[in-house]
Design a protein around this motif. Structure first.
Motif, PDB file in Angstrom:
ATOM      1  N   GLN A   1     -42.754   3.192  -0.290  1.00  0.00           N
ATOM      2  CA  GLN A   1     -41.899   2.038  -0.013  1.00  0.00           C
ATOM      3  C   GLN A   1     -42.728   0.835   0.425  1.00  0.00           C
TER       4      GLN A   1
ATOM      5  N   THR B   1     -42.619   5.723   4.118  1.00  0.00           N
ATOM      6  CA  THR B   1     -43.089   4.538   4.842  1.00  0.00           C
ATOM      7  C   THR B   1     -44.329   4.855   5.654  1.00  0.00           C
TER       8      THR B   1
ATOM      9  N   TYR C   1     -37.593  -1.252   3.562  1.00  0.00           N
ATOM     10  CA  TYR C   1     -37.209  -0.431   4.716  1.00  0.00           C
ATOM     11  C   TYR C   1     -36.230  -1.261   5.541  1.00  0.00           C
ATOM     12  N   ALA C   2     -35.563  -0.635   6.485  1.00  0.00           N
ATOM     13  CA  ALA C   2     -34.703  -1.350   7.433  1.00  0.00           C
ATOM     14  C   ALA C   2     -33.637  -2.216   6.755  1.00  0.00           C
ATOM     15  N   SER C   3     -33.246  -1.861   5.550  1.00  0.00           N
ATOM     16  CA  SER C   3     -32.257  -2.665   4.830  1.00  0.00           C
ATOM     17  C   SER C   3     -32.563  -4.149   4.966  1.00  0.00           C
TER      18      SER C   3
ATOM     19  N   GLU D   1     -28.130   1.289   4.649  1.00  0.00           N
ATOM     20  CA  GLU D   1     -28.024   2.482   5.484  1.00  0.00           C
ATOM     21  C   GLU D   1     -26.597   2.712   5.992  1.00  0.00           C
TER      22      GLU D   1
HETATM   23  S1  SMO Z   1     -34.992   4.498   6.912  1.00  0.00           S
HETATM   24 MO1  SMO Z   1     -34.960   2.895   5.584  1.00  0.00          MO
HETATM   25  O1  SMO Z   1     -36.479   2.975   4.865  1.00  0.00           O
HETATM   26  O2  SMO Z   1     -35.237   1.885   6.986  1.00  0.00           O
END
Ligand code: SMO
Ligand code: MCN
Length: 810
Positions: free
Chosen positions: A236, A271, A550-552, A765
């Motif tokens: 990612q 990640t 990550y983290a939307s 998420e």
């Molecule tokens: S767990 Mo999503 O990659 O923030």
């Protein structure tokens, strides 16, 4: 195929369910996953993993393996240590302790599955077979298999110890606590002392994680002449992977290229840089192209795990149900590490910071203790602590409703935040939301009164029907200063001489539809069709440094960067067209591949004609004169000041600039004989601000809901008391299947975020966050006559049966 089916020719593409341009290739087997790379003369990598959860490595002898036919190189941790550095920490804040470890263990193993040696061979068979010929002598140590083993006493009973660990994982720490974060504001103890009602509960979740169809994979090619390393990685974070791998291998970063085309599921699990660096090292040492594709069993034993935490949460309430104060204590079993080999520790901190959820409260106290045990590293997994926070506050709300005799929906409505921006007691600023309206929408769609009536009837027939209703907050686009998860994103947007556009984004496609949604935004800005926009990501040689998926964060950082960069290209395009049309740029209109003077449709130029004139054949036109560079290209780095992990004078931090939100409901029926839970139907009302692609957003919510449901009910990474994994195959680690998925009705409310130019905020998420809490809530409701508290996952038949049987029957 990339046009919306009902394209009217004037509507913006943003907001339409433009078909995903990714899908044709993925559905026809033309995706390009790491292992699909065809490279010349490859060798195959296999990793020998520790059978012990905790042991000293006395010796590793690779000579028998090395002598086997077709084996190119067999290497132990000690041998590898001469060629690389320890894994650098991916995050380092809040006084975290950081293990100093190599990607292949040298002196000690900390979990069953930790790499102890690796082989490359001419065939994958030869590589796997050679592992059996590596002789490792271990001196087993007592395994720390639980928080109790790690500390000798549970922190709920003695938050400050004294600790008497069964064994210490990292001797230099002297204990097994990786991070201990405490925060307090608004004198909560005093509020508790005088509050009319104090309620408490201990919601907890077991260990599970993502199961991407594509496990970890690397294809590494080293060019000794140029000293360059080309890596295809299922990740990612292409750019951070490049930085970390270059650092570990002592290579100059410009000499390393990381490529990630299609990624077969990320879910937060990709990640980190951990075992990925092993095939990279072996390529460098051997000069051969190395392929590594992780076996499923290795994913389960050594991939990043998640959840596995327990709350002790207390709420002080007024007589009318007003939430006055929260005291939250969160203890996480992080396995051997959540900050160096992986990134899960931050999720526990998110859990501790956001435990007030979408509710108003001014007095707040939180303590988060992250404990290390001899299990696989603790990683990110869809939800990243937001589901942790949600479980605490939603179970607390249900407990309070029952104790105070207030309706469960009413007590929520009474406490939901209604004015924005809202600064949470713990620091984050919730910039936008319609929490109360979402809950209304939800209960209306559910027809709650009718459901309650049906429940009554079912009860009269001896059936156990339960209803759950919760709210959830979906902080999105988190960043963690002092980590590889920073708060910016890059975009480079170009119109090419043929009038088509290229977008280079630092986001990473992991299945969530980046290519399509960024193409929609770009098309609107540049007067093109989405099919005219090529979105490029995942190639560190082409794309400016960016931070990945990550983290939307895509909807906040990625979309905004593209919007701004495309806006600058639009400005130049209009200026050039104005020169050609001898008009004022302000008088021009742009859309569907053409530009014209407003009200004078005859004066049309195609975007292609303008682009060609700008780059190559200006002819008699003054296209981009003077100070303007003669290209249709712009870069933008989008950032915002609304985040900070550096504590302010009150110790407050701000993690997420934008906040999605939702409300979720479910109806279940429990068979108290078999313990089986039948989910009749689920509803989710969601708000991610301006929806760019409704079909994708719908899919995101459905997908993450199923993951949340699978984790809550089926999936379990179970360990025995020696730290040995019991669920090593997908026979034992049970995934949800089509039969487990109920009808899910999704409703939307668009409350634009004032932080982002399009009003977008995250959704990736959403379904994971509330699903555990809403299921626990509904099952508790179904078992009301047994008077049981349902506060732990897994909600498997065994646990349900045990709950019913231990309960006093009324
Ligand atoms: S767990 Mo999503 O990659 O923030
Ligand atoms: N979107 C939209 N309008 C909005 C918000 C989002 O149309 N207002 C759409 C966009 O097409 C975007 C997608 O929804 O591509 C998700 O956007 P966002 O919520 O910003 O999430 P990210 O793009 O940052 O993706 C990461 C997020 C995370 S953190 C996990 S974990 C996760 C998830 O996305 N992993 C996934 N969804 C996944 N979906 C798939 N198929 N595979 C994964 O590994």
């Amino acid at each position: 195929q990339s046009r919306a089916g009902s394209d009217t020719g004037t509507e913006p593409f943003v907001g339409q369910s433009v078909r995903r341009s990714e899908d044709l290739r993925l559905l026809t087997g033309q995706g390009m996953f790491a292992d699909d790379a065809v490279v010349a003369d490859p060798v195959y990598c296999a990793i020998l993993r520790s059978p012990h959860a905790h042991a000293r490595i006395v010796s590793v002898d690779t000579s028998r393996a090395q002598a086997m036919p077709d084996v190119v190189l067999a290497i132990s941790g000690a041998e590898a240590a001469e060629h690389w550095t320890q894994i650098p920490a991916g995050m380092d804040l809040m006084d975290m302790k950081l293990p100093k470890v190599y990607a292949i263990a040298t002196d000690k193993v900390h979990y069953e599955g930790e790499p102890v040696a690796a082989v490359i061979a001419e065939t994958r068979y030869a590589a796997e077979d050679a592992l059996a010929a590596i002789d490792v002598e271990y001196e087993p140590l007592p395994a720390v298999a639980s928080v109790e083993d790690a500390l000798g006493v549970h922190p709920f009973d003695a938050p400050d110890g004294p600790w008497s660990p069964k064994a210490v994982l990292y001797e230099e720490w002297g204990h097994n606590i990786q991070c201990d974060w405490a925060f307090e504001i608004g004198d909560p103890d005093a509020v508790f002392a005088s509050a009319p009602h104090v309620v408490s509960c201990r919601p907890a979740a077991h260990r599970y994680s993502g199961v991407p169809m594509e496990t970890r994979a690397v294809v590494a090619e080293y060019d000794a002449g140029r000293e360059t390393l080309k890596l295809r990685v299922s990740t990612q974070l292409p750019h951070q992977s490049r930085t970390l791998i270059a650092q570990i291998l002592g290579l100059s970063e410009p000499n390393v290229q990381v490529l990630a085309d299609d990624v077969g599921g990320g879910f937060g699990n990709k990640t980190q840089v951990d075992a990925e660096v092993i095939p990279a090292l072996l390529a460098k040492l051997s000069g051969r192209a190395v392929k590594w594709f992780e076996p499923r069993g290795d994913w389960l034993s050594s991939g990043p795990a998640s959840r596995d935490y327990a709350h002790h949460v207390e709420g002080a309430f007024d007589d009318d149900g007003t939430l006055l104060a929260i005291r939250e204590h969160l203890v996480g079993d992080e396995g051997c590490d959540g900050a160096t080999r992986s990134a899960g520790l931050g999720a526990l901190l998110v859990g501790g910071i956001y435990s007030a959820g979408p509710y108003h409260v001014r007095s707040y106290k939180a303590r988060v203790q992250a404990v290390v045990t001899n299990k696989a590293p603790y990683g990110a997994y869809r939800g990243y602590g937001k589901e942790t926070a949600n479980l605490a506050i939603e179970r607390l709300m249900d407990t309070a409703a029952a104790k105070l005799g207030i309706d469960a929906v009413a007590i929520r409505q009474h406490n939901l935040v209604r004015e924005f921006p809202y600064e949470m007691a713990a620091g984050p600023i919730i910039e936008s939301g319609s929490f109360s309206e979402l809950l209304d929408m939800l209960t209306e769609a559910m027809d709650l009164p009718a459901l309650r009536l049906r429940q009554e009837q079912a009860r009269a027939e001896g059936r156990h029907v339960g209803i759950g209703v919760i709210s959830f907050l979906e902080p999105s686009a988190g960043s963690i200063p002092m980590s590889v998860f920073n708060g910016y994103e890059t975009a480079s947007v170009r119109i090419m001489p043929d009038g088509k556009a290229m977008v280079l984004t630092g986001l990473q496609g992991i299945g969530q539809g980046v290519e399509t949604s960024l193409a929609q935004i770009t098309a609107d800005r540049l007067g093109l069709y989405p099919g005219d926009v090529r979105v490029v990501y995942g190639d560190t040689k082409a794309v400016p440094y960016g931070l990945g998926a990550y983290a939307s964060r895509g909807a906040t950082y990625g979309m905004s960067a593209v919007y701004e960069a495309a806006g600058e290209v639009r400005r130049k395009l209009l200026k050039a067209a104005a020169g050609m049309l001898e008009a004022d740029p302000e008088d021009l209109e742009l859309g569907r591949g053409e530009v014209w003077v407003a009200g004078v449709p005859d004066t049309r130029l195609s975007v292609q004609e303008v682009a060609r004139a700008v780059y190559l054949f200006p002819g008699p036109y003054a296209t981009l004169p003077g100070e303007e560079s003669p290209t249709l290209e712009a870069n933008h780095v989008w950032t915002n000041p609304n985040v900070s992990w550096v504590p302010d004078e009150h110790g407050r931090v701000r993690l997420y600039p934008t906040h999605g939100s939702g409300a979720q409901g479910v109806v279940v029926e429990v068979d108290v004989e078999t313990g089986e839970i039948q989910i009749e139907k689920m509803w989710i009302a969601h708000d991610c601000g301006k929806v760019v692609n409704p079909a994708i957003v719908h899919g995101q919510i459905i997908g993450s809901t199923i993951q949340g449901l699978g984790g809550t009910m089926f999936e379990q990474l179970s360990y025995d008391d020696q730290g040995k994994l019991l669920t090593k195959t997908l026979n034992d680690y049970q995934l949800p299947n089509i039969m487990s998925v109920p009808p899910i009705e999704v409703l939307h409310k668009e409350t634009p975020s004032p932080i982002t130019p399009l009003g977008t905020k995250g959704v990736g998420e959403g379904g994971c966050i509330g699903t555990p809490a809403v299921l626990l809530s509904a099952v508790e409701d179904a078992l009301r006559e047994f008077g049981v508290t349902v506060e732990r996952t897994p909600l498997d038949p065994m646990r349900v049966r045990a709950l019913v049987r231990n309960a006093p029957l009324t």
